[in-house]
Write a protein that holds these residues in place. Structure first.
Motif, PDB file in Angstrom:
ATOM      1  N   CYS A  36     -36.706  -9.027 -19.607  1.00 52.42           N
ATOM      2  CA  CYS A  36     -37.152 -10.228 -20.348  1.00 52.42           C
ATOM      3  C   CYS A  36     -36.336 -10.354 -21.632  1.00 52.42           C
ATOM      4  CB  CYS A  36     -38.635 -10.134 -20.692  1.00 52.42           C
ATOM      5  SG  CYS A  36     -39.728  -9.721 -19.319  1.00 52.42           S
TER       6      CYS A  36
ATOM      7  N   ASP B 258     -38.866 -15.828 -19.981  1.00 47.43           N
ATOM      8  CA  ASP B 258     -38.721 -14.460 -20.475  1.00 47.43           C
ATOM      9  C   ASP B 258     -39.641 -14.195 -21.664  1.00 47.43           C
ATOM     10  OD1 ASP B 258     -36.912 -13.844 -18.538  1.00 47.43           O
ATOM     11  OD2 ASP B 258     -35.237 -13.409 -19.893  1.00 47.43           O
ATOM     12  N   LEU B 259     -39.727 -15.179 -22.563  1.00 47.16           N
ATOM     13  CA  LEU B 259     -40.599 -15.008 -23.734  1.00 47.16           C
ATOM     14  C   LEU B 259     -42.062 -14.884 -23.314  1.00 47.16           C
ATOM     15  CD1 LEU B 259     -39.022 -17.578 -26.238  1.00 47.16           C
ATOM     16  CD2 LEU B 259     -38.763 -15.083 -26.232  1.00 47.16           C
TER      17      LEU B 259
ATOM     18  N   THR C  78     -33.779 -12.502 -22.589  1.00 45.90           N
ATOM     19  CA  THR C  78     -33.231 -13.761 -23.107  1.00 45.90           C
ATOM     20  C   THR C  78     -34.276 -14.518 -23.914  1.00 45.90           C
ATOM     21  OG1 THR C  78     -33.886 -15.224 -21.271  1.00 45.90           O
ATOM     22  CG2 THR C  78     -31.926 -13.858 -20.948  1.00 45.90           C
ATOM     23  N   ASP C  79     -33.868 -15.653 -24.436  1.00 45.70           N
ATOM     24  CA  ASP C  79     -34.782 -16.511 -25.192  1.00 45.70           C
ATOM     25  C   ASP C  79     -35.347 -17.633 -24.339  1.00 45.70           C
ATOM     26  OD1 ASP C  79     -34.520 -15.072 -27.542  1.00 45.70           O
ATOM     27  OD2 ASP C  79     -32.765 -16.218 -28.211  1.00 45.70           O
ATOM     28  N   SER C  80     -35.231 -17.523 -23.014  1.00 43.35           N
ATOM     29  CA  SER C  80     -35.804 -18.550 -22.144  1.00 43.35           C
ATOM     30  C   SER C  80     -37.326 -18.504 -22.240  1.00 43.35           C
ATOM     31  CB  SER C  80     -35.372 -18.323 -20.692  1.00 43.35           C
ATOM     32  OG  SER C  80     -36.004 -17.176 -20.154  1.00 43.35           O
TER      33      SER C  80
ATOM     34  N   THR D 269     -43.981 -15.183 -30.961  1.00 44.43           N
ATOM     35  CA  THR D 269     -42.736 -15.833 -30.539  1.00 44.43           C
ATOM     36  C   THR D 269     -42.992 -16.760 -29.359  1.00 44.43           C
ATOM     37  OG1 THR D 269     -41.418 -13.940 -31.283  1.00 44.43           O
ATOM     38  CG2 THR D 269     -40.386 -15.444 -29.708  1.00 44.43           C
ATOM     39  N   TRP D 270     -43.785 -16.305 -28.384  1.00 46.51           N
ATOM     40  CA  TRP D 270     -44.099 -17.148 -27.231  1.00 46.51           C
ATOM     41  C   TRP D 270     -44.931 -18.354 -27.632  1.00 46.51           C
ATOM     42  CZ3 TRP D 270     -43.839 -19.698 -23.049  1.00 46.51           C
ATOM     43  CH2 TRP D 270     -44.972 -20.236 -22.453  1.00 46.51           C
TER      44      TRP D 270
ATOM     45  N   ALA E 219     -42.664 -20.866 -29.320  1.00 46.30           N
ATOM     46  CA  ALA E 219     -41.714 -21.478 -28.389  1.00 46.30           C
ATOM     47  C   ALA E 219     -42.408 -22.418 -27.416  1.00 46.30           C
ATOM     48  CB  ALA E 219     -40.963 -20.384 -27.623  1.00 46.30           C
TER      49      ALA E 219
ATOM     50  N   ARG F 245     -42.603 -11.489 -21.371  1.00 47.90           N
ATOM     51  CA  ARG F 245     -42.544 -10.366 -22.310  1.00 47.90           C
ATOM     52  C   ARG F 245     -43.858 -10.255 -23.077  1.00 47.90           C
ATOM     53  NH1 ARG F 245     -38.716  -7.236 -24.648  1.00 47.90           N
ATOM     54  NH2 ARG F 245     -39.142  -6.463 -26.765  1.00 47.90           N
TER      55      ARG F 245
END
Length: 382
Positions: free
Chosen positions: A196, A203-204, A198-200, A279-280, A283, A207
């Motif tokens: 996980c 993945d976020l 990347t910043d996709s 972060t998730w 985003a 993770r």
């Protein structure tokens, strides 16, 4: 002049009624269930929702009720009779607990081929062979519960039924397996998180799911899938000696498998899991409602909560991406892995249970002891 309202068929009416309770009882196969369940089945489910029964219990009851109705139709040619006569209960045991070796010499032993094919065609049967005794007992227990909720008495406590179950289990022994063959311990989790990177959005999200589920005590997949922003409370940072303060977050669990809505069970996240979650959330632009949501083909974050089964699928997918055998892991491995990792790091069992929220010391210690026994002094006497 207003158009006359179109009258609904019985199946369409049941589908609408199932929709009215879907917020509490998510149903993926609504249309199939509408054809399978009777009006009284749907009314019973609605009554249980109004009684405030836990979501997980309701899902299990609905799943088992659908299976029982499908099996009853396949085995007898008509919907279940309430209350079920003793002969029908004995037939259920005979169809699900049988001896594979005896079936080789007697093809009539066990579930008849036409019943088996019918249930497989509808997606109710996938594995081959007799059912696990625990599954048969659970379905009989839920059958009994649903019978009582209808105000009826059944033959579930009959000596003949108890004897049949006992003899059938003895004739067809099955090894009791863990829900996850391998625990997701710290080293395994590190490999999963590495996929996980990347910043996709996917993945976020994944993770954050893995880190929150593990660090919060090995939360059940239903608790992670159902997590809402309103359950999260920011706590004062945790001061550490050799670095900046660590962010802290409280998760108010509410009703869980082993508690009720009156208890405010709280678990805590500290450090990296909090950062991953924040972060998730940022985003995904999630300001309220479900925290973990489905992501569309074109990267659109849905308003709908992720399905509990998807937690299992995500873990298996990440295990495969990490070069691990996905068949050896499941979402429950996060729960057993948390306690196993706690044991490996020398954290006392009572402290670990405060975070995992296990009510049973016996159950929690079964994971804990497997880790400590292997490396303990008792295993190294020679």
């Amino acid at each position: 002049m207003a158009k006359p309202k179109k009258s609904l068929t019985a199946v369409e009416r049941r589908a609408e009624e199932l929709d009215t309770i879907a917020a509490v009882l998510p149903i993926e196969r609504r249309d199939e269930l509408a054809e399978l369940l009777t009006d009284q089945d749907v009314e019973t489910l609605r009554h249980l929702v109004n009684q405030g029964m836990g979501d997980n219990t309701l899902r299990a009851l609905t799943s088992d009720l659908a299976y029982l109705e499908a099996w009853g139709m396949a085995a007898t040619g008509h919907a279940l009779v309430w209350p079920a006569p003793e002969a029908l209960l004995l037939k259920f045991v005979a169809h699900h607990l049988w001896d594979p070796q005896h079936r080789e010499i007697d093809p009539d032993h066990g579930m008849p081929d036409d019943v088996d094919e019918n249930l497989r065609r509808q997606g109710f049967l996938r594995s081959v062979g007799p059912h696990a005794p625990s599954t048969v007992r659970r379905r009989l227990a839920n059958w009994s519960t649903l019978t009582k909720w209808r105000g009826l008495d059944g033959a579930f406590a009959s000596p003949a039924l108890k004897s049949a179950i006992r003899l059938a289990i003895r004739a067809a022994p099955r090894q009791r397996l863990r829900k996850s063959a391998k625990a997701v311990t710290g080293d395994v989790l590190t490999k999963l998180l590495a996929t996980c990177a990347t910043d996709s959005l996917r993945d976020l999200r994944d993770r954050a799911i893995l880190m929150v589920a593990f660090a919060s005590g090995g939360r059940r997949r239903s608790e992670i899938a159902g997590l809402r922003r309103e359950q999260l409370t920011v706590e004062p940072p945790i001061e550490v000696a050799d670095g900046p303060p660590l962010p802290s977050l409280a998760i108010h669990l509410g009703r869980t498998k082993t508690s009720n809505g009156d208890q405010d069970d709280v678990v805590y996240l500290t450090g990296r899991p909090v950062e991953a979650l924040n972060t998730w959330v940022a985003a995904g632009k999630i300001e309220s409602g479900s925290v973990f949501r489905a992501i569309g083909r074109w990267g659109t974050v849905s308003r709908r909560a992720i399905d509990p089964q998807s937690i299992n699928a995500i873990l298996k997918q990440r295990a495969e991406m990490a070069g691990l055998d996905a068949g050896e892991f499941s979402a429950h491995g996060l729960r057993s892995g948390y306690l196993t990792e706690a044991a490996n790091r020398g954290i006392p069992l009572p402290e670990a249970m405060e975070q995992s929220r296990h009510r049973s010391v016996q159950q929690a210690s079964s994971y804990y002891n497997n880790a400590t026994r292997r490396s303990g002094r008792a295993a190294r006497l020679l």
